[in-house]
Design a protein around this motif. Sequence first.
Motif, short mmCIF file in Angstrom:
data_model
loop_
_atom_site.label_atom_id
_atom_site.label_comp_id
_atom_site.label_asym_id
_atom_site.label_seq_id
_atom_site.Cartn_x
_atom_site.Cartn_y
_atom_site.Cartn_z
N ALA A 110 0.82 -1.22 0.00
CA ALA A 110 0.00 0.00 0.00
C ALA A 110 0.85 1.27 0.00
N ARG A 111 2.11 1.17 0.42
CA ARG A 111 2.99 2.34 0.47
C ARG A 111 3.68 2.60 -0.87
N VAL A 112 3.48 1.69 -1.81
CA VAL A 112 4.11 1.82 -3.13
C VAL A 112 3.09 2.34 -4.14
N ASN A 113 3.49 3.32 -4.92
CA ASN A 113 2.62 3.91 -5.92
C ASN A 113 3.29 3.81 -7.29
N TRP A 114 2.78 2.94 -8.14
CA TRP A 114 3.32 2.78 -9.49
C TRP A 114 2.68 3.84 -10.38
N SER A 115 3.42 4.87 -10.68
CA SER A 115 2.86 6.00 -11.43
C SER A 115 3.96 6.76 -12.15
N THR A 116 3.62 7.32 -13.30
CA THR A 116 4.57 8.15 -14.04
C THR A 116 4.59 9.58 -13.51
N THR A 117 3.66 9.91 -12.62
CA THR A 117 3.58 11.26 -12.07
C THR A 117 4.45 11.39 -10.83
N PRO A 118 5.40 12.30 -10.80
CA PRO A 118 6.30 12.44 -9.66
C PRO A 118 5.61 13.01 -8.43
N GLU A 119 6.12 12.65 -7.26
CA GLU A 119 5.63 13.23 -6.00
C GLU A 119 6.78 13.28 -5.00
N GLY A 120 6.65 14.18 -4.03
CA GLY A 120 7.66 14.30 -2.99
C GLY A 120 9.01 14.78 -3.47
N ILE A 121 9.04 15.49 -4.60
CA ILE A 121 10.29 15.99 -5.15
C ILE A 121 10.74 17.26 -4.41
N GLU A 122 9.79 18.07 -4.02
CA GLU A 122 10.12 19.37 -3.44
C GLU A 122 11.03 19.30 -2.21
N PRO A 123 10.80 18.37 -1.26
CA PRO A 123 11.70 18.30 -0.10
C PRO A 123 13.15 18.02 -0.50
N TYR A 124 13.35 17.18 -1.52
CA TYR A 124 14.70 16.88 -1.98
C TYR A 124 15.34 18.10 -2.64
N LEU A 125 14.57 18.78 -3.49
CA LEU A 125 15.10 19.95 -4.17
C LEU A 125 15.43 21.05 -3.17
N ASP A 126 14.54 21.26 -2.20
CA ASP A 126 14.77 22.29 -1.19
C ASP A 126 16.03 22.00 -0.38
N TYR A 127 16.18 20.73 0.05
CA TYR A 127 17.36 20.38 0.84
C TYR A 127 18.63 20.55 0.02
N MET A 128 18.65 20.01 -1.19
CA MET A 128 19.85 20.07 -2.01
C MET A 128 20.24 21.50 -2.33
N ASN A 129 19.24 22.37 -2.49
CA ASN A 129 19.53 23.78 -2.71
C ASN A 129 20.11 24.41 -1.44
N ARG A 130 19.52 24.11 -0.30
CA ARG A 130 19.98 24.66 0.98
C ARG A 130 21.38 24.17 1.32
N ALA A 131 21.68 22.93 0.96
CA ALA A 131 22.99 22.35 1.26
C ALA A 131 24.05 22.72 0.23
N GLY A 132 23.66 23.45 -0.81
CA GLY A 132 24.62 23.85 -1.82
C GLY A 132 24.95 22.77 -2.84
N LEU A 133 24.13 21.71 -2.87
CA LEU A 133 24.36 20.63 -3.82
C LEU A 133 23.84 20.97 -5.20
N VAL A 134 22.81 21.83 -5.25
CA VAL A 134 22.29 22.35 -6.51
C VAL A 134 21.98 23.83 -6.30
N SER A 135 21.89 24.55 -7.40
CA SER A 135 21.49 25.95 -7.32
C SER A 135 20.08 26.06 -7.88
N ALA A 136 19.11 26.24 -6.99
CA ALA A 136 17.73 26.21 -7.42
C ALA A 136 16.86 27.19 -6.65
N ASP A 137 17.39 28.34 -6.31
CA ASP A 137 16.60 29.34 -5.59
C ASP A 137 15.39 29.77 -6.42
N GLY A 138 14.22 29.68 -5.79
CA GLY A 138 13.01 30.14 -6.46
C GLY A 138 12.52 29.25 -7.57
#
Length: 333
Positions: free
Chosen positions: A288-316
């Motif tokens: 039930a915790r697995v979702n087989w889908s082509t639509t992405p989800e939960g990406i924002e927390p990863y992008l926010d962290y990686m930007n904050r940690a300086g791993l990517v540049s993605a402000d705004g």
Amino acid sequence: MKIGFSLALAMGLSGLMALPALAEVTTLRLAKQFGIGYLPLTLIEEQGLLEKHAAEAGIEFKVEWLRFTGGSGMNEALLSNNVDVAAGGVGPALTIWARTRENMKVRGIAALESMPLYLVTTDPEVKSLEDFGQGHRIALPAVKTSIQAITLQMAAEKYLGEGKHDALDHLTVSMGHPDALLALMGGQSEINAHFGAPPFQNQELKAGNAHKVLDSYDVVGGPHTFNMIWAKSEFVEGNPRTVAVLMAALEEAMAFIEASPEEAAEIWMGAESTNLTKEEVVELITDARVNWSTTPEGIEPYLDYMNRAGLVSADGVDWREVFFPTAFGEGEG
């Protein structure tokens, strides 16, 4: 389980297939890694879905499948034009997206699934991240860049405190999941923990001498895409009919997983090496915790962290900019 197929996607693909014949690729080179998270791609390969939909669309190309143990090697192959479509975790996908924003513009084509990842150890004294020390070695697909490595950093920041995101990095070792499983279960190497993925984490827990320390869903705060596929803008824009065929094959694989999980399990077991029973593989697929889908989800927390940690540049940056319209049921082109 949810399926990402929609009328909008169908209309988008139909529009793409109606385009005039273009000089598209004659060989489509796709990369994938190990684990049940790549089940949609395994079904596409084993059932010949790319060839089927290409014939229906009136185009023809050869298909080559390449295997990698981590996202870093795949990204190198993509940048050197040795792979057309890469498949892997969100970590390396966001890394290559940020790295190429001003030139090759690599973006995600679609998600493959959402699935929880476990940090597992055989050390009975380790109950939390605080218990890891110099005597521990944590295997994961690629240090610093894999989704497991990024999730571990996010967990360290969350549970050990601000500024502690890299506190466990020196304990990590790059190792493919199959080798990490053998190392952890064999007990003869320095590896005594593994931040893995299904089915490897399930096999480790099944052995009885390992236990779960961390769950990625807890770290992120809910379900998140684990694996996805990505490519250069030049490839997607220059091969609209091929990309349409890929999306059609992917959606058929998703529908097959929902309708026939037992048959999907048999196909996957025949293509991969596992000591799990058919019942256990079906349980993984229908979790039930697995979702087989082509639509992405939960990406924002990863992008926010990686930007904050300086791993990517993605402000705004809106996280949707990481993907082509195909990931949201829209045709590209």
